[in-house]
Design an enzyme around this catalytic site. Structure first.
Site, PDB file in Angstrom:
ATOM      1  CG  ASP A   1      -2.201   0.844   0.921  1.00 15.31           C
ATOM      2  OD1 ASP A   1      -2.099   1.782   0.097  1.00 15.31           O
ATOM      3  OD2 ASP A   1      -3.255   0.604   1.520  1.00 15.31           O
TER       4      ASP A   1
ATOM      5  CD  GLU B   1      -6.909   5.585   2.668  1.00 18.88           C
ATOM      6  OE1 GLU B   1      -6.067   5.077   3.412  1.00 18.88           O
ATOM      7  OE2 GLU B   1      -6.622   6.033   1.533  1.00 18.88           O
TER       8      GLU B   1
HETATM    9  C1  BGC Z   1      -5.119   3.223   0.313  1.00 18.85           C
HETATM   10  C2  BGC Z   1      -5.245   2.322  -0.909  1.00 18.85           C
HETATM   11  C3  BGC Z   1      -5.036   3.109  -2.165  1.00 18.85           C
HETATM   12  C4  BGC Z   1      -3.707   3.817  -2.097  1.00 18.85           C
HETATM   13  C5  BGC Z   1      -3.355   4.603  -3.341  1.00 18.85           C
HETATM   14  C6  BGC Z   1      -3.882   4.087   0.264  1.00 18.85           C
HETATM   15  O1  BGC Z   1      -3.923   5.074   1.252  1.00 18.85           O
HETATM   16  O2  BGC Z   1      -5.117   2.427   1.469  1.00 18.85           O
HETATM   17  O3  BGC Z   1      -6.492   1.691  -0.919  1.00 18.85           O
HETATM   18  O4  BGC Z   1      -5.118   2.274  -3.284  1.00 18.85           O
HETATM   19  O5  BGC Z   1      -3.718   4.705  -0.988  1.00 18.85           O
HETATM   20  O6  BGC Z   1      -4.090   5.768  -3.459  1.00 18.85           O
END
Ligand code: BGC
Length: 631
Positions: free
Chosen positions: A308, A514
């Site tokens: 991630d 998030e």
């Molecule tokens: C998230 C992911 C995402 C990535 C790229 C991260 O903060 O957990 O789901 O794909 O960012 O944007």
């Protein structure tokens, strides 16, 4: 002397001829060779520096063609909301991606890169794209075939901007709606999440019968690489705290959180993203047993594993406090590509040192690079590295908007319809003298779409998106003689004194993404409850909740005449009016349990203490009114 020079010329000629042959024939460039042969040939030619570059994915803000060339970067990406220009056109996106590609192709071996982005409900960062309902709404449709079509439409819109890789689908099984990412999850029920992995063949294409199961597959220039995320247990953290610890035994992990990975792999998913969360105290980004042991060795996943965003930094607390250790732990755990947006030089230096000093064997690096190259060769990017401008025509097209509208109406869940079953309020009559539309979410496309729309945290208002608000949809649908009054938060007096035939109240959560969406009380933000009370206390009302999850509604249910869970429907609000007015019937079913009070959480179907307000799978249905279907 003449003889010697003739000989020298001969040797020189032979040398340059073989040189020429070398330049002309390199196995990895030959599409007639098998992918395995091409990968093997290419890896054998690569230096450590070139290999480490392939393992990196950096953010567009810090990238340039020269930088890509200098460090042999394997991939570039957009983090949430990262765009080349405000309201950038599809052509602007393509120009940017092609520019990075030029850098990649000008390296010694000319290995093309791919570009990644979060297209998690349509191509959601892009101005004028079609925005589909978030996954929780798609779960309510119970329609995998529809979800597959959405995958195909999303792939086309993504390719319209020159991008080849999406960080979707999120196959989290959200077990606690207090989690800020619950709307990215199709359901609390693993079986429903498994069914929804049909989005993968939509995005990537159907795996041909002749290919062995588990081989990554992507078919041609109208499809994109998909990414099943976040491996594994992201939806099971304590109290739904984002990126936290999932404390469950192995059996529960395998029964609840793992099954959708089995489906994803058998449908040829090309990549899997590791979760920020931990399992029983061990950070997933450092979990060798689950990444290498289970995913690669037991499940035989042949695609590549991606970290991630700054995922390995977060192996330590505070993040990035011992990066060398993080690199060693992440690479050794089995991660192949590193979403390391900014500090790529540190990554390169650390990994080079770790390999040179034999802390990490070259075989691990070769495994990572081979997987990445395998995917690149499978997707045909060596043969077609540059984006095709003719695909720009697909961005936000009417056909996709119709599909999104279909998804919206199928995702609506009718929770209450009339104070008594024999006196339903819905479908609403189109021809009356005057109606009221109220609520913070009635005329706000940004709110209707939620997080991960244009910006990471979403937006407010109607200027940054193309689409139809619920207010506009209602106006489009009612009889031209019906007067539609819109007031965001009317007081009871206003409602009483106006003699409305009925009111439509649209309230809900404000956008979030998030950890910003973690919420321990799950109440509807102000002035939602006030609007419900003022309006529903004074006239017949239908309340539409726009939210990424069940919210506290029990205290108001008795005064509400009809109640609809609309989730985060996206740009096509017309789908809401389609069912409100009976042009189509309500068919959606709850993809998760609707709690009475947050004290009950976590509470999922099958739990011993199950005592919901509305159970999992609940949803009233209505029949379409005949008038819409002339005989
Ligand atoms: C998230 C992911 C995402 C990535 C790229 C991260 O903060 O957990 O789901 O794909 O960012 O944007």
């Amino acid at each position: 002397m003449a003889k010697i020079s003739m000989l020298l010329v001969g040797v020189w000629l032979l040398g340059s001829w073989t040189g020429l042959l070398d330049a002309e024939y390199m196995k990895y460039k030959d599409p007639k060779q098998s992918i395995d042969t091409r990968v093997e040939d290419l890896v054998s030619r690569m230096t450590l520096e070139e290999k480490i570059g392939q393992m990196l994915q950096i953010e567009r803000k810090y990238a340039s063609a020269d930088l890509v060339k200098k460090y042999f970067i394997g991939s570039v990406m957009s983090e949430g909301g990262s765009i080349p220009a405000p309201q950038a056109s599809a052509e602007t996106w393509i120009n940017m991606v092609n520019e990075f590609q030029k850098g990649a192709l000008s390296t010694r071996l000319g290995i093309p890169l791919f570009y990644g982005i979060d297209a998690v409900h349509g191509h959601n960062t892009i101005y004028k794209a079609t925005i589909f309902p978030h996954n929780i709404g798609l779960g309510a449709t119970r329609d995998p075939e529809l979800i597959k079509r959405i995958g195909a439409a999303t792939a086309l819109e993504v390719r319209a901007t020159g991008i080849q890789y999406v960080y979707a689908p999120c196959i989290a099984v959200c077990r606690d709606p207090r989690w800020g990412r619950c709307y990215e999850s199709y359901s609390e029920d693993p079986k429903l999440v498994q069914a929804m992995t049909e989005i993968i063949p939509g995005l990537q294409g159907d795996v041909p019968e002749i290919l062995p199961k588990g081989v990554p597959f992507i078919s041609g220039k109208e499809k994109v690489l998909a990414c099943a995320k976040h491996y594994v247990g992201d939806g099971g953290t304590i109290k739904g705290i984002d990126e936290y610890d999932t404390v469950i035994d192995r059996d529960v992990l395998m029964r609840i959180h793992m099954p959708a990975y089995f489906n994803s792999i058998s449908k040829g998913v090309a990549t899997i993203m590791v979760s920020y969360s931990s399992w029983n105290g061990v950070k997933m980004h450092a979990n060798h047993e689950l990444i290498t042991g289970f995913l690669k060795n037991t499940l035989h996943f042949k695609g590549f594993v991606i970290s991630d965003f700054e995922g390995i930094d977060r192996i330590t607390s505070p993040p990035h406090s011992n990066f060398t250790y993080s690199v060693e732990a992440g690479v050794s755990a089995g991660i192949d590509m590193f979403m390391n947006p900014k500090l790529y030089i540190e990554f390169i230096d650390d990994l080079t040192m770790l390999v040179k000093n034999k802390f990490i064997p070259m075989s691990r690096i070769d495994d990572a690079v081979s997987r990445i190259l395998w995917v690149k060769l499978m997707m045909g990017i060596f043969e077609n590295p540059f984006a095709d401008y003719s695909l720009t025509r697909y961005l936000g097209i009417q056909e996709h908007r119709q599909l999104a509208r279909e998804a919206v109406r199928k995702s609506m869940v009718l929770l209450k319809n009339g104070q008594y079953a024999d006196n339903p309020l819905l479908p609403l009559p189109k021809k009356v003298s005057k109606i009221l539309v109220a609520g913070s979410h009635a005329d706000n496309l940004g709110y209707q779409c939620g997080g991960w729309t244009i910006e990471w945290q979403g937006v407010s208002g109607n200027n940054l998106l193309r689409g139809t608000t619920i207010l506009t949809a209602v106006k489009n649908t009612v009889d031209p003689e019906t007067k539609v009054v819109y007031k965001e938060n009317p007081d009871a007096e206003f409602v009483k004194s106006n003699g409305f035939s009925y009111a439509i109240v649209v309230v809900g959560e404000h956008p979030y993404a998030e950890m910003h969406g973690d919420n321990m009380n799950l109440t509807i933000p102000e002035f939602g409850p006030e609007t419900i009370t003022n309006v529903c206390g004074a006239t017949k009302c239908v309340v539409i909740i726009i939210s990424g999850r069940p919210v506290v509604i029990e205290p108001y249910v008795s005064i509400i005449d009809a109640l609809v869970a609309a989730w985060l429907p996206g740009s096509e609000g017309q789908g809401v009016a389609d069912v409100l007015y009976g042009d189509y019937g309500f068919t959606g079913k709850l993809p998760r349990t609707w709690f009475k009070s947050v004290d009950q959480l976590p509470m999922n179907v099958g739990d011993p203490h199950y005592d919901p307000l509305f159970p999992f799978e609940f949803g009233l249905s209505t029949k379409p009114t005949k008038a819409f279907y002339p005989a």
